[in-house]
Design a protein around this motif. Structure first.
Motif, PDB file in Angstrom:
ATOM      1  N   SER A 133       0.826  -1.079   0.015  1.00 31.98           N
ATOM      2  CA  SER A 133       0.096  -0.031   0.097  1.00 31.98           C
ATOM      3  C   SER A 133       0.847   1.488  -0.159  1.00 31.98           C
ATOM      4  O   SER A 133       0.726   2.222  -0.663  1.00 31.98           O
ATOM      5  CB  SER A 133      -1.033  -0.042   1.234  1.00 31.98           C
ATOM      6  OG  SER A 133      -0.324  -0.309   2.323  1.00 31.98           O
ATOM      7  N   PHE A 172       0.597   4.166  -2.696  1.00 33.61           N
ATOM      8  CA  PHE A 172       0.518   5.791  -2.512  1.00 33.61           C
ATOM      9  C   PHE A 172       1.427   6.365  -2.957  1.00 33.61           C
ATOM     10  O   PHE A 172       1.329   7.494  -3.695  1.00 33.61           O
ATOM     11  CB  PHE A 172       0.251   5.837  -0.733  1.00 33.61           C
ATOM     12  CG  PHE A 172      -0.942   5.191  -0.349  1.00 33.61           C
ATOM     13  CD1 PHE A 172      -1.947   5.604  -0.717  1.00 33.61           C
ATOM     14  CD2 PHE A 172      -0.603   4.631   1.015  1.00 33.61           C
ATOM     15  CE1 PHE A 172      -3.104   4.987  -0.001  1.00 33.61           C
ATOM     16  CE2 PHE A 172      -1.453   4.050   1.744  1.00 33.61           C
ATOM     17  CZ  PHE A 172      -2.886   4.188   1.249  1.00 33.61           C
ATOM     18  N   ALA A 176      -5.718   8.613  -1.564  1.00 31.89           N
ATOM     19  CA  ALA A 176      -5.911   7.486  -0.658  1.00 31.89           C
ATOM     20  C   ALA A 176      -6.910   6.995  -1.111  1.00 31.89           C
ATOM     21  O   ALA A 176      -6.967   5.548  -1.219  1.00 31.89           O
ATOM     22  CB  ALA A 176      -5.962   7.997   0.961  1.00 31.89           C
ATOM     23  N   ALA A 227      -6.388   2.000   5.680  1.00 30.22           N
ATOM     24  CA  ALA A 227      -6.641   3.517   5.773  1.00 30.22           C
ATOM     25  C   ALA A 227      -5.762   4.161   6.953  1.00 30.22           C
ATOM     26  O   ALA A 227      -5.570   5.107   6.713  1.00 30.22           O
ATOM     27  CB  ALA A 227      -8.129   3.787   6.114  1.00 30.22           C
ATOM     28  N   ALA A 272      -2.804   5.371   5.097  1.00 26.59           N
ATOM     29  CA  ALA A 272      -2.943   6.881   4.322  1.00 26.59           C
ATOM     30  C   ALA A 272      -2.859   7.903   5.068  1.00 26.59           C
ATOM     31  O   ALA A 272      -2.680   8.980   4.354  1.00 26.59           O
ATOM     32  CB  ALA A 272      -4.465   6.650   3.937  1.00 26.59           C
ATOM     33  N   ALA A 316      -4.115  11.918   4.506  1.00 25.59           N
ATOM     34  CA  ALA A 316      -5.505  11.434   4.410  1.00 25.59           C
ATOM     35  C   ALA A 316      -6.215  11.674   5.637  1.00 25.59           C
ATOM     36  O   ALA A 316      -7.525  11.492   5.624  1.00 25.59           O
ATOM     37  CB  ALA A 316      -5.653  10.088   3.539  1.00 25.59           C
TER      38      ALA A 316
END
Lengths: 212, 339
Positions: free
Chosen positions: A62, A66, A80, A149, A152, A157
């Motif tokens: 991830s 990003f 994000a 998340a 992120a 984010a």
């Protein structure tokens, strides 16, 4: 729990951001993933390339994804969401396909024999019967997104990851826990409630239970 | 009326051409229950599925009431033909009433009219609507699901109903019950029914006409009496007699089952001794051949005509006694879906 007691407003704010990020991601994931899943059950030659592509994207770490996106979508929530939607697609598409293809051939034969058009078969038979499996995919995607998340936050984010990263910078384990515990609780809550929702739509023994 | 005119269906499988149905010509009269019977792979299911275009013939012509089915709108054609399959093929996410009312729904009937129709039909197949209408298929026994399947096929009052081994997945006792039930329903609604089975007992019990198929070809088409009395080939004799349940017929005599002589108008026809078993009578009839009469007389030891038995009843009794063959009941039919 000191940080939580002293800064309830910040934790609540980040919690709200987190929920929003996840909700937007999952909503977009459903809006893109379910139609895509339906499409590849009807246009069969698309199935392998689409599942392969979503599978490959899923394996990209991830943080790397990003970073790759930043030149195109900038820093912040937009990037994000794009990345998180990409991750959610694999399970949602795969479970939509499994759900639709799990409908018993005999049931489809009856539907055809009754004179249903292709659209009616999809709306009245395939989608309702695939729903529990699709929901299982949404549940997995939601739980995974809640976790991812938090990372992120590294690209601005917001969300509970913000508190965790702050805590890591300050080597403040209490602060880390104030971000991590609500995130974990959110994931458990989402898992439990979506699981209940899925069972409400289960009609017993008919379609394959793929995906779980 | 349905006609099949030199109909064939071939498909490619592993590089070779398979003739699933080979030059079949058949007329299915209005209001008749016409059985298609044969062993697995005989093409009986494919033949039936070409009538509502679930399969497309590769040669020949099929008409329904004079109209070529290939020229008709496929959706409209299917909605005008009832369709019953094994296990009922019920939609598991819909209630019994919603299942029964599905074709009316597709045809755009109002909700209350659909409901009324569903309740009426559930009553007809012996499932009181108050008790069953709002249940889900999984809450019903196999036999009950099968009844719902029959009710659903009749919902839009189609003139034709296709039944693909409808009772193949239920236990022998329930099966017999459903067969009797279908006869009662058919007497009430008088549809043109095409009924696929591999159970000769079922064929004799239900069929006005029986078409016996093997290897994609039509071997013999006729009434049950025709198949018994004038078997076209040794295969017909073997197929109609292969059932082990046949032995039960050795213990029932004609005298026990014939109608009293006074209750039927006097006609010509053969006279058979009353002490013959039903099985012996079947052999004897086959030996004597056609008489042009719809039955035969039964005599006592003195040669007096004491009773009369129509071939229709005779065949029905054979059907009753034969029952579903243990060896074939529930067997998956290899020709259902050519892969």
């Amino acid at each position: 729990m000191r940080f939580l007691r002293e800064n309830p407003d910040e934790v609540l704010l980040r919690f709200g951001e987190h929920v929003q990020l996840v909700a937007v991601t999952v909503a977009l994931g459903i809006l893109i993933g379910v139609p895509l899943g339906i499409l590849v059950t009807k246009v069969r030659w698309l199935q392998r390339p689409v599942l392969l592509a979503t599978g490959v994207l899923y394996t990209v770490p991830s943080l790397a994804l990003f970073a790759v996106l930043i030149p195109y979508t900038g820093i912040g929530r937009g990037t994000a969401v794009v990345a998180l939607v990409v991750y959610s697609l694999l399970v949602i598409v795969r479970n939509t396909v499994a759900g639709i293809e799990g409908v018993a051939p005999l049931t489809l034969d009856a539907a055809r024999g009754m004179g249903m058009t292709g659209g009616q078969r999809l709306r009245l038979v395939e989608l309702p019967l695939a729903l529990p499996v699709i929901l299982a995919g949404v549940r997995l995607a939601t739980v995974a997104t809640i976790g991812t998340a938090t990372i992120a936050a590294a690209i601005g984010a917001g969300g509970l990851g913000r508190i965790i990263f702050d805590g890591m910078d300050r080597l403040d384990s209490d602060r880390i826990a104030a971000g991590a515990v609500p995130a974990a609780a959110l994931a458990l809550l989402a898992d439990w409630s979506l699981g209940r929702l899925g069972r409400a739509f289960w009609h017993g023994g008919e379609s394959a239970s793929g995906g779980e | 009326m349905i006609t099949l005119d030199h109909v064939s269906k071939t498909f490619e499988s592993k590089g070779r051409t398979v003739r699933a149905v080979d030059d079949v010509s058949l007329t299915i009269g209005a209001g008749q229950l016409h059985v298609l019977i044969g062993p697995s792979g005989s093409g009986k299911t494919t033949t039936m599925r070409m009538i509502n275009r679930l399969e497309t013939p590769t040669a020949g012509r099929i008409t329904v009431d004079g109209r070529d089915v290939l020229a008709m709108d496929v959706v409209e054609l299917r909605r005008s033909i009832g369709y019953v399959i094994q296990q009922g093929g019920l939609l598991p996410h819909l209630t019994v009433a919603e299942n029964v009312a599905m074709v009316p729904r597709l045809l755009g009937w109002q909700r209350h009219r659909r409901r009324e129709r569903a309740e009426e039909l559930l009553g007809l197949v012996g499932l009181p609507a108050g008790q069953f209408a709002d249940r889900y298929p999984r809450e019903l026994s196999g036999g009950q699901q099968q009844r719902v399947g029959v009710a659903r096929a009749l919902a839009a009052d189609p003139p034709i109903v296709l039944m693909d081994e409808p009772f193949g997945a239920v236990d022998p006792i329930t099966r017999k019950q459903l067969q009797r039930e279908l006869r009662r329903v058919q007497a009430a609604v008088n549809k043109t029914i095409v009924f696929v089975t591999h159970d000769i007992g079922e064929a004799f019990l239900l069929g006005d006409q029986i078409a016996l198929m093997a290897d994609g070809r039509l071997v013999q088409n006729g009434t049950p009496a025709d198949l018994l009395r004038r078997p076209a080939t040794p295969f017909v004799t073997a197929f109609t007699g292969e059932d082990r349940g046949l032995r039960a017929l050795e213990y029932t005599t004609l005298a026990e089952v014939a109608d009293a002589a006074g209750s039927v108008p006097a006609t010509d026809g053969d006279t058979l001794p009353g002490e013959l078993s039903i099985l012996e009578a079947g052999r004897e009839l086959a030996r004597r051949g056609e008489t042009g009469v719809d039955g035969f007389w039964v005599s006592d030891r003195g040669g007096r005509k004491t009773g009369y038995l129509s071939y229709r009843r005779f065949a029905a009794m054979l059907g009753e006694a034969l029952g579903p063959a243990g060896a074939t009941a529930g067997e998956a039919d290899g020709d259902a879906l050519p892969a």
